[in-house]
Design an enzyme around this catalytic site. Structure first.
Site, short mmCIF file in Angstrom:
data_model
loop_
_atom_site.label_atom_id
_atom_site.label_comp_id
_atom_site.label_asym_id
_atom_site.label_seq_id
_atom_site.Cartn_x
_atom_site.Cartn_y
_atom_site.Cartn_z
N GLN A 68 -0.38 12.90 5.98
CA GLN A 68 0.36 11.72 6.41
C GLN A 68 0.60 10.81 5.21
OE1 GLN A 68 -0.25 9.44 10.23
NE2 GLN A 68 -1.21 7.96 8.85
N THR A 69 1.83 10.33 5.06
CA THR A 69 2.15 9.33 4.05
C THR A 69 2.61 8.07 4.76
OG1 THR A 69 4.43 10.14 3.83
CG2 THR A 69 2.77 11.03 2.31
N ASN A 70 2.42 6.94 4.07
CA ASN A 70 2.83 5.65 4.62
C ASN A 70 3.08 4.70 3.47
OD1 ASN A 70 3.46 3.71 6.53
ND2 ASN A 70 1.46 3.70 7.52
N GLU A 86 0.85 -1.19 0.00
CA GLU A 86 0.00 0.00 0.00
C GLU A 86 0.88 1.24 0.00
OE1 GLU A 86 -3.41 -0.29 2.57
OE2 GLU A 86 -3.32 1.84 3.06
N ARG A 105 9.58 4.27 19.24
CA ARG A 105 9.03 3.15 18.47
C ARG A 105 10.13 2.29 17.87
NH1 ARG A 105 5.25 5.31 13.98
NH2 ARG A 105 4.81 3.08 13.71
N TRP A 156 -8.94 8.45 15.88
CA TRP A 156 -7.47 8.55 15.84
C TRP A 156 -6.94 9.75 15.05
CZ3 TRP A 156 -4.87 8.60 11.17
CH2 TRP A 156 -5.59 8.17 10.04
N GLY A 175 -4.68 12.23 18.02
CA GLY A 175 -4.81 10.87 18.54
C GLY A 175 -6.21 10.50 18.97
N GLU A 210 -2.80 10.42 3.17
CA GLU A 210 -3.94 10.60 4.05
C GLU A 210 -3.93 12.04 4.59
OE1 GLU A 210 -5.14 6.49 6.17
OE2 GLU A 210 -3.17 7.25 6.78
N ASP A 213 0.28 5.37 0.55
CA ASP A 213 -0.81 6.21 1.08
C ASP A 213 -0.52 7.70 1.09
OD1 ASP A 213 -2.20 3.94 1.77
OD2 ASP A 213 -1.62 3.98 3.87
N GLU A 253 5.06 5.85 8.96
CA GLU A 253 4.35 7.11 8.83
C GLU A 253 5.32 8.30 8.82
OE1 GLU A 253 3.87 4.97 11.34
OE2 GLU A 253 1.78 4.32 11.39
N ASN A 293 3.70 1.01 9.45
CA ASN A 293 4.49 1.66 10.50
C ASN A 293 5.61 2.52 9.95
OD1 ASN A 293 2.96 0.44 12.60
ND2 ASN A 293 4.19 -1.44 12.39
#
Length: 295
Positions: free
Chosen positions: A125-127, A108, A281, A202, A206, A112, A110, A137, A135
């Site tokens: 936001q990209t992913n 995928e 993370r 979210w 958040g 967003e 993305d 982002e 994960n």
């Protein structure tokens, strides 16, 4: 008579020869009507086509969002959309434009757009998902109000890199780092999707900021609908024209110096989150981050 060149002269000649293949921007997108490349997928009554199908509106209210997808599936190419985001207080509202495969270990890519309270900047936001794992982002503030007019959001995807563009400015590069053990989308055809939906669990701070339905309906507008990709069946493992399309050529294997300067400008001035620098993370920096100049 033989001519002997010094080692430095040989290096100079090599660099000169190497510089003849320059990275260049993607080809100009061609605007077409919605129905050429796309079909509605859900909540048809929350979509409105205007100007003979050259413009589409998605409508979100307290009952439902809506979305559409491409007719075909693609392995590599250049994909572009002109989008005007919902205006005003859009906390909790997400507008998405992305490519995705359909199996369990899906790939995928993305875009967003995360809504925000009135007066707060919109967040993009990209992913990138590979083999079902995301994960990755990154979030940026946009340097304009995306609800005031149309802006162009594009993805260049080939065997060497994925580049996200905003108004032809590269905002992110994800390189093929398979040699580092990092999976890269290369053998799963993907459809394009776009949707407008409520994600107030979210999307904004958040999930602390909830959608204010007094501001509904929320409307996202689309033009362009450009697809220039290698169309393939969902079972295909390779593109039949691999190596022969413009996006496969040497000049699209990397960014040029000007594009990297623009990318650095985005990272230095507009980036608000990057998984590459998140040591909570990822105590160890992900392998692809140095390769992508992402730090």
């Amino acid at each position: 008579m033989a001519v002997s060149l010094s080692p430095w002269a040989l290096v100079a000649l090599f660099l000169l020869a190497s510089s003849t293949v320059m990275a260049i921007p993607p080809r100009k997108a061609i605007d077409v009507p919605f129905g050429r490349n796309y079909v509605p997928t859900w909540a048809f009554d929350h979509q409105k086509q205007l100007n003979g199908g050259s413009e589409l509106q998605l409508i979100l209210d307290k009952y439902t969002g809506t979305g559409f997808q491409s007719k075909g599936s693609y392995l590599f190419g250049h994909f572009s959309m002109h989008i005007k985001l919902p205006a005003g207080d859009t906390a909790g509202v997400v507008t998405a434009f992305y490519l995705s495969s359909t199996n369990n270990e899906h790939d995928e890519i993305d875009f967003e757009f995360l809504g925000n309270r009135t007066g707060q900047p919109a967040i993009l936001q990209t992913n990138v998902f590979t083999g079902g794992n995301g994960n990755r982002e990154q979030r940026i503030y946009l340097w304009f109000d995306p609800s005031k007019g149309y802006h162009t959001y594009s993805i260049l995807w080939n065997l060497y890199q994925i580049v996200f563009f905003v108004d032809n400015i590269p905002i992110r590069v994800f390189k093929n780092a398979k040699d580092l053990g990092v999976r890269f989308p290369f053998n799963q055809p993907m459809k394009l999707y776009s949707s407008l939906w409520n994600a107030d669990d979210w999307a904004t701070r958040g999930g602390l900021e909830k959608t204010n339905w007094a501001n509904a309906p929320f409307i996202a507008s689309y033009r362009g609908f450009h697809i220039d990709g290698c169309q393939a069946s969902v079972e295909a493992k390779y593109c039949a024209t691999q190596g022969r399309m413009w996006w496969d050529q040497n000049e699209f294997r990397d960014l040029d110096a000007y594009q990297y300067r623009r990318l650095k400008w985005v990272r230095m001035k507009w980036t608000i989150y990057n998984y590459c620098t998140d040591r909570t993370r990822f105590p160890v920096m992900p392998a692809e981050c140095k390769r992508d100049r992402d730090v």
